[in-house]
Motif scaffolding. Structure first.
Motif, mmCIF file in Angstrom:
data_model
loop_
_atom_site.group_PDB
_atom_site.id
_atom_site.type_symbol
_atom_site.label_atom_id
_atom_site.label_comp_id
_atom_site.label_asym_id
_atom_site.label_seq_id
_atom_site.Cartn_x
_atom_site.Cartn_y
_atom_site.Cartn_z
ATOM 1 N N UNK A 1 0.930 -1.153 -0.059
ATOM 2 C CA UNK A 1 0.056 -0.133 0.005
ATOM 3 C C UNK A 1 0.906 1.159 0.007
ATOM 4 N N UNK A 2 0.394 2.395 -0.622
ATOM 5 C CA UNK A 2 0.872 3.658 -0.726
ATOM 6 C C UNK A 2 -0.041 4.521 0.144
ATOM 7 N N UNK A 3 0.607 5.459 1.125
ATOM 8 C CA UNK A 3 -0.263 6.387 2.018
ATOM 9 C C UNK A 3 -0.012 7.808 1.346
ATOM 10 N N UNK A 4 -1.122 8.547 1.186
ATOM 11 C CA UNK A 4 -1.141 9.969 0.983
ATOM 12 C C UNK A 4 -1.649 10.472 2.181
ATOM 13 N N UNK A 5 -1.279 11.987 2.327
ATOM 14 C CA UNK A 5 -1.955 12.673 3.252
ATOM 15 C C UNK A 5 -3.353 13.411 2.656
ATOM 16 N N UNK A 6 -3.828 12.906 1.949
ATOM 17 C CA UNK A 6 -5.235 13.208 1.330
ATOM 18 C C UNK A 6 -5.835 12.080 0.390
ATOM 19 N N UNK A 7 -7.085 12.367 0.240
ATOM 20 C CA UNK A 7 -7.810 11.103 -0.356
ATOM 21 C C UNK A 7 -7.109 11.192 -1.919
ATOM 22 N N UNK A 8 -7.083 9.993 -2.598
ATOM 23 C CA UNK A 8 -6.551 9.692 -3.994
ATOM 24 C C UNK A 8 -7.739 9.838 -4.777
ATOM 25 N N UNK A 9 -7.628 10.417 -5.909
ATOM 26 C CA UNK A 9 -8.381 10.582 -6.740
ATOM 27 C C UNK A 9 -8.226 10.030 -8.214
ATOM 28 N N UNK B 1 0.381 10.216 -8.242
ATOM 29 C CA UNK B 1 -1.109 10.362 -8.185
ATOM 30 C C UNK B 1 -1.526 11.610 -7.352
ATOM 31 N N UNK B 2 -2.833 11.987 -7.387
ATOM 32 C CA UNK B 2 -3.074 13.424 -6.870
ATOM 33 C C UNK B 2 -4.643 13.100 -6.349
ATOM 34 N N UNK B 3 -5.084 13.985 -5.677
ATOM 35 C CA UNK B 3 -6.303 14.009 -5.006
ATOM 36 C C UNK B 3 -6.870 15.282 -4.464
ATOM 37 N N UNK B 4 -7.591 15.316 -3.163
ATOM 38 C CA UNK B 4 -8.383 16.268 -2.766
ATOM 39 C C UNK B 4 -7.827 17.312 -2.499
ATOM 40 N N UNK B 5 -6.572 17.704 -2.269
ATOM 41 C CA UNK B 5 -5.835 18.991 -2.025
ATOM 42 C C UNK B 5 -5.201 19.398 -3.111
ATOM 43 N N UNK B 6 -5.002 19.134 -4.356
ATOM 44 C CA UNK B 6 -4.446 19.464 -5.551
ATOM 45 C C UNK B 6 -2.852 19.165 -5.510
ATOM 46 N N UNK B 7 -2.397 18.578 -4.408
ATOM 47 C CA UNK B 7 -1.000 18.015 -4.474
ATOM 48 C C UNK B 7 -0.577 16.681 -5.154
ATOM 49 N N UNK B 8 0.553 16.537 -5.875
ATOM 50 C CA UNK B 8 0.897 15.535 -6.638
ATOM 51 C C UNK B 8 2.187 14.843 -5.824
ATOM 52 N N UNK B 9 1.765 13.452 -5.754
ATOM 53 C CA UNK B 9 2.900 12.695 -5.074
ATOM 54 C C UNK B 9 3.541 11.629 -6.087
#
Length: 411
Positions: free
Chosen positions: A346-354, A367-375
């Motif tokens: 598993x990979x863990x982001x500090x935001x929900x992934x979209x 990966x990117x999600x609810x806060x607009x940051x890209x991991x």
């Protein structure tokens, strides 16, 4: 005998003129009857004019030589001078030789011809009433409104320094841009670097409208996903009608090759495997399906071991056909083996992934999600190697990586 007087001008070597008075009678003879004396004076007069013209040519040539000598000395000083003065002198010489462009005479890069056909009511809003010239004025054309807004801006803020020609010339002198090529370069929007890639031929690009891909059997609900086969001329469609359809796309008949109904699975994701032998389907359910195209078997995978997920609607397959990725709860990205369909990490982001996207070599996962940051994840070590902000975005809904891996498109 009647007599008259004739005045002849005789130019001498010092360019002074003598006046010679000759008394002649009606027959053109002088009092002594000497015609030869008058002829000699005429010849001498013509000879004197030739001498004067020659001296004038000599003086003009001398002036030109003097001017050329001054130009040569200026160039020598500019080229062989020392320090900053040499560059300044060279700039002065260039500017004196090149005609300066009148900024006010430049034409706009683009003019909207519809401005003259647009009428704007400037009496309805307080922000626009200050633009009126007369108190009874109500409507103006679009071009008049543009001009008055410009004037109003200059009254409040003044003329911008960057628009002042003297400031621009000073910046050019400071940066050493004597011939103005950098300034002209920045006025264009074309590419600054040459490219060896094939370019489209100038002119009109022809686009032909062909039949819809699913014209032989349309979906009875919204189509959520389409995907092309990696090697064959085939296209799959899937959606909320729980039916997976595969079409042979040729642009003419687009025949239906297969139609498969999956009970209790409104499909949100469906992809061909990179080798083209399998289709993986998922939706808002804790399970997903695998369709083996070689055998025709459909296998249901009953959830992910060790995870309590209610939805597996977002799914991606790595280009090397090693991983299947699902978005999980609490910012987790679930990594499954494509071969065994079992959880391997598993990979863990500090935001929900979209959304997520693999690089072409499957080395990295974006990966990117609810806060607009890209991991950015290294798939070998499963570590996050970079995080950056998508400026201006508060919710990432789309992401794609270029085939070379050096560009990322976000939306």
């Amino acid at each position: 005998m009647l007599s008259s007087s004739r005045i002849l001008h005789h130019p001498s070597d010092d360019r002074a003129s003598k006046r010679v008075k000759i008394d002649v009678d009606e027959t053109g003879k002088d009092d002594d009857g000497d015609d030869d004396f008058l002829a000699d004076l005429v010849v001498e007069n013509v000879h004197g004019e030739e001498i004067g013209q020659h001296q004038q040519n000599v003086e003009e040539e001398s002036v030109r030589n003097t001017h050329e000598d001054e130009e040569i000395r200026r160039l020598e000083t500019a080229v062989f001078g020392h320090g900053k003065s040499a560059v300044v002198n060279l700039s002065d010489i260039h500017s004196s030789q090149q005609p300066t462009e009148d900024v006010k005479s430049r034409k706009p890069a683009w003019t909207d011809l519809d401005d003259e056909n647009v009428s704007v009511d400037i009496s309805s809003k307080s922000q626009l009433r200050k633009l009126r010239i007369k108190g009874s004025e109500k409507e103006v054309s679009g071009s008049q409104l543009s001009q008055r807004l410009r004037s109003q801006f200059k009254k409040i803020h003044g003329r911008p320094t960057w628009a002042d020609d003297s400031s621009r010339q000073g910046a050019i002198d400071d940066d050493g841009d004597v011939d103005g090529t950098d300034t002209e370069l920045l006025r264009s929007t074309k590419s600054l670097l040459a490219s060896n890639r094939d370019k489209l031929v100038r002119g009109i690009v022809d686009i032909s409208r062909v039949k819809d891909a699913n014209c032989t059997q349309r979906s009875s609900a919204v189509v959520q996903i389409i995907d092309f086969h990696p090697s064959a001329p085939a296209l799959l469609t899937a959606g909320l009608d729980k039916t997976l359809r595969i079409f042979h796309v040729d642009g003419r008949s687009n025949k239906l090759m297969s139609s498969t109904y999956i009970k209790n699975l409104p499909m949100y994701s469906a992809f061909f495997s990179p080798d083209g032998s399998e289709i993986v389907m998922s939706g808002r359910r804790p399970f997903f399906y695998s369709f083996d195209l070689t055998t025709g078997k459909i296998i249901r995978i009953k959830g992910i071991t060790g995870r309590k997920e209610n939805s597996l609607e977002r799914m991606w397959i790595s280009p090397d056909n090693q991983f299947i990725t699902f978005t999980g709860r609490d910012g987790h990205m679930l990594l499954l083996s494509q071969k065994t369909k079992q959880l391997i990490g598993t990979l863990k982001m500090n935001q929900s992934c979209r959304k997520a996207a693999f690089t072409k070599d499957s080395r990295y996962l974006y990966t990117t999600g609810s806060e607009g940051r890209v991991y950015v994840w290294d798939m070998n070590t499963r570590d996050c190697v970079n995080v950056f902000e998508d400026e201006g975005s508060s919710l990432g809904t789309a992401i794609a990586v270029s085939p070379t891996g050096d560009r990322v498109a976000l939306g």
